[in-house]
Design an enzyme around this catalytic site. Structure first.
Site, PDB file in Angstrom:
ATOM      1  N   SER A 184       0.837  -1.200   0.000  1.00  0.00           N
ATOM      2  CA  SER A 184       0.000   0.000   0.000  1.00  0.00           C
ATOM      3  C   SER A 184       0.873   1.252   0.000  1.00  0.00           C
ATOM      4  CB  SER A 184      -0.868   0.060   1.258  1.00  0.00           C
ATOM      5  OG  SER A 184      -1.422  -1.180   1.542  1.00  0.00           O
TER       6      SER A 184
ATOM      7  N   HIS B  53      -4.835  -2.505  -4.094  1.00  0.00           N
ATOM      8  CA  HIS B  53      -3.756  -3.307  -4.666  1.00  0.00           C
ATOM      9  C   HIS B  53      -4.173  -3.776  -6.065  1.00  0.00           C
ATOM     10  CE1 HIS B  53      -1.825  -3.977  -0.673  1.00  0.00           C
ATOM     11  NE2 HIS B  53      -3.063  -3.892  -0.243  1.00  0.00           N
TER      12      HIS B  53
ATOM     13  N   HIS C 279      -2.567 -11.759   0.253  1.00  0.00           N
ATOM     14  CA  HIS C 279      -2.363 -11.783   1.709  1.00  0.00           C
ATOM     15  C   HIS C 279      -2.960 -13.054   2.296  1.00  0.00           C
ATOM     16  CE1 HIS C 279      -2.510  -7.529   0.520  1.00  0.00           C
ATOM     17  NE2 HIS C 279      -1.687  -7.295   1.510  1.00  0.00           N
TER      18      HIS C 279
ATOM     19  N   TYR D 145      -4.656 -13.365   4.880  1.00  0.00           N
ATOM     20  CA  TYR D 145      -6.014 -13.173   5.400  1.00  0.00           C
ATOM     21  C   TYR D 145      -7.087 -13.251   4.317  1.00  0.00           C
ATOM     22  CZ  TYR D 145      -5.299  -8.280   3.931  1.00  0.00           C
ATOM     23  OH  TYR D 145      -5.032  -7.152   3.215  1.00  0.00           O
ATOM     24  N   GLU D 146      -6.676 -13.255   3.044  1.00  0.00           N
ATOM     25  CA  GLU D 146      -7.675 -13.343   1.982  1.00  0.00           C
ATOM     26  C   GLU D 146      -8.234 -14.753   1.838  1.00  0.00           C
ATOM     27  OE1 GLU D 146      -6.495 -11.377  -1.819  1.00  0.00           O
ATOM     28  OE2 GLU D 146      -4.807 -10.663  -0.635  1.00  0.00           O
TER      29      GLU D 146
ATOM     30  N   ALA E 126       2.476  -1.745   4.449  1.00  0.00           N
ATOM     31  CA  ALA E 126       1.973  -0.742   5.383  1.00  0.00           C
ATOM     32  C   ALA E 126       1.930  -1.401   6.753  1.00  0.00           C
ATOM     33  CB  ALA E 126       0.580  -0.298   4.969  1.00  0.00           C
TER      34      ALA E 126
ATOM     35  N   MET F 294       0.230  -7.272   8.422  1.00  0.00           N
ATOM     36  CA  MET F 294      -0.470  -8.492   8.000  1.00  0.00           C
ATOM     37  C   MET F 294       0.141  -9.127   6.753  1.00  0.00           C
ATOM     38  SD  MET F 294      -4.353  -7.083   8.392  1.00  0.00           S
ATOM     39  CE  MET F 294      -4.854  -5.999   9.738  1.00  0.00           C
ATOM     40  N   SER F 295       1.387  -8.829   6.458  1.00  0.00           N
ATOM     41  CA  SER F 295       1.966  -9.382   5.212  1.00  0.00           C
ATOM     42  C   SER F 295       3.458  -9.628   5.377  1.00  0.00           C
ATOM     43  CB  SER F 295       1.733  -8.393   4.060  1.00  0.00           C
ATOM     44  OG  SER F 295       2.497  -7.218   4.246  1.00  0.00           O
TER      45      SER F 295
ATOM     46  N   ASN G 214      -0.165   4.291  10.849  1.00  0.00           N
ATOM     47  CA  ASN G 214      -0.915   4.605  12.084  1.00  0.00           C
ATOM     48  C   ASN G 214      -0.114   4.152  13.290  1.00  0.00           C
ATOM     49  OD1 ASN G 214      -1.886   1.873  10.786  1.00  0.00           O
ATOM     50  ND2 ASN G 214      -2.158   1.630  12.997  1.00  0.00           N
TER      51      ASN G 214
ATOM     52  N   HIS H 165      -9.139   0.365   7.602  1.00  0.00           N
ATOM     53  CA  HIS H 165      -8.428   0.157   6.331  1.00  0.00           C
ATOM     54  C   HIS H 165      -8.391   1.466   5.535  1.00  0.00           C
ATOM     55  CE1 HIS H 165      -6.745  -1.938   2.965  1.00  0.00           C
ATOM     56  NE2 HIS H 165      -7.799  -1.764   2.195  1.00  0.00           N
TER      57      HIS H 165
HETATM   58  N1  HPA Z   1      -1.969  -3.477  12.262  1.00  0.00           N
HETATM   59  C1  HPA Z   1      -1.828  -4.423  11.307  1.00  0.00           C
HETATM   60  N2  HPA Z   1      -1.618  -4.138  10.035  1.00  0.00           N
HETATM   61  C2  HPA Z   1      -1.532  -2.849   9.689  1.00  0.00           C
HETATM   62  C3  HPA Z   1      -1.672  -1.817  10.630  1.00  0.00           C
HETATM   63  C4  HPA Z   1      -1.902  -2.152  11.994  1.00  0.00           C
HETATM   64  O1  HPA Z   1      -2.020  -1.295  12.893  1.00  0.00           O
HETATM   65  N3  HPA Z   1      -1.547  -0.643   9.949  1.00  0.00           N
HETATM   66  C5  HPA Z   1      -1.326  -0.977   8.649  1.00  0.00           C
HETATM   67  N4  HPA Z   1      -1.318  -2.304   8.489  1.00  0.00           N
END
Ligand code: HPA
Length: 268
Positions: A25, A56, A78, A80-81, A108, A203-204, A227, A239
């Site tokens: 991202s 993406h 990913h 999680y998909e 990200a 998450m990746s 964040n 997201h």
């Molecule tokens: N947690 C998990 N994955 C993320 C985050 C987060 O705070 N920010 C961007 N991807």
């Protein structure tokens, strides 16, 4: 697999990139910086992941970044998909098959450090696999016992540091902890992650690092911080926020990458 390798080789028209990049991202814009570019949509590459997440695209772009040959994967799959941690393995095998030697992964991530604010870039120097899964589950050969002591290549890390210094771009370093997602972490999980030694969560990337090391590729990885992690600000995560904030750090990371590739990149 052979068809995919043949299709990529044919599209390369004699280009011989040694480095590939997975754009997370916020870094999608980097494909616009590639000159002499050729593109293939993942739809034409049978072993590449066919699904995606908003934000993406699924495209392989080959050309030159700052004059150095490179392949960029805009879009990744990913865990999680679909719950398959090895989803990127065939794509990475295809890259190894066409002669790629080094992989740069970007993502990200949420920061665990109050002074590593949204918009920061963190060079990953180690990871914690907190997902409970591994992309090498089911791999039958002894090659599955892949060493990860130096998963993140020292020379590639030095090249990131040098390019950051030369461009005056702040570059943090730290440990990335892989949570499966897709739900964000809880504040308690973030407190745990901090105690365990993580500096960022996401998450990746970790499954791709493991597969790449398994295939003998050298690896570097960078997070753009979107964040502060759950419970650090009193605000809920989303997201949308990730997508909105990623381009800020993405620009900084793009500056570093362009500089890195400007003197022959990692081939020099
Ligand atoms: N947690 C998990 N994955 C993320 C985050 C987060 O705070 N920010 C961007 N991807």
């Amino acid at each position: 697999m052979n068809r995919t390798i043949a299709r990529i080789t044919e599209t390369l028209e004699g280009r011989t990139p040694k480095t590939a990049m997975v754009l997370g991202s916020g870094l999608g814009g980097l494909v616009a910086e590639v000159t002499d570019a050729v593109r293939i949509s993942y739809g034409e590459l049978p072993v590449f992941p066919q699904s995606g997440v908003t934000g993406h695209a699924g495209q392989l772009v080959a050309g030159n970044l700052s004059g150095t040959p490179v392949i960029m994967l805009a879009g990744r799959s990913h865990y999680y998909e679909h719950g398959n941690p090895a989803a990127m393995r065939p794509a990475l095998e295809a890259l190894a098959g066409i002669g790629i030697e080094r992989l740069i992964l970007t993502n990200a991530a949420g920061s665990l450090e109050p002074d590593m604010e949204p918009g920061s870039v963190m060079l990953i120097n180690d990871h914690i696999n907190f997902s409970g899964t591994n992309p090498l589950f089911g791999e039958p050969t002894d090659k599955r016992f892949v060493g990860l002591t130096e998963a993140y290549d020292l020379r590639m890390r030095a090249a990131f540091e040098k390019a950051a210094e030369e461009t005056g771009t702040p570059l943090h370093q730290g440990v990335y902890m892989w949570f499966s997602g897709p739900s964000f972490e809880t504040p308690a999980e973030i407190r745990m992650a901090r105690i365990m030694g993580a500096n960022a969560v996401g998450m990746s990337t970790v499954p791709e690092v493991i597969v790449a090391r398994f295939l003998g590729l050298k690896v570097a990885a960078c997070s753009v911080i979107t964040n502060l992690a759950a419970g650090m600000t009193g605000q809920e995560l989303s997201h949308e926020e990730t997508k909105d904030m990623a381009p800020r750090g993405g620009e900084r990371l793009a500056t570093i990458l362009k500089q890195m590739f400007s003197d022959g990149g990692l081939d020099g």
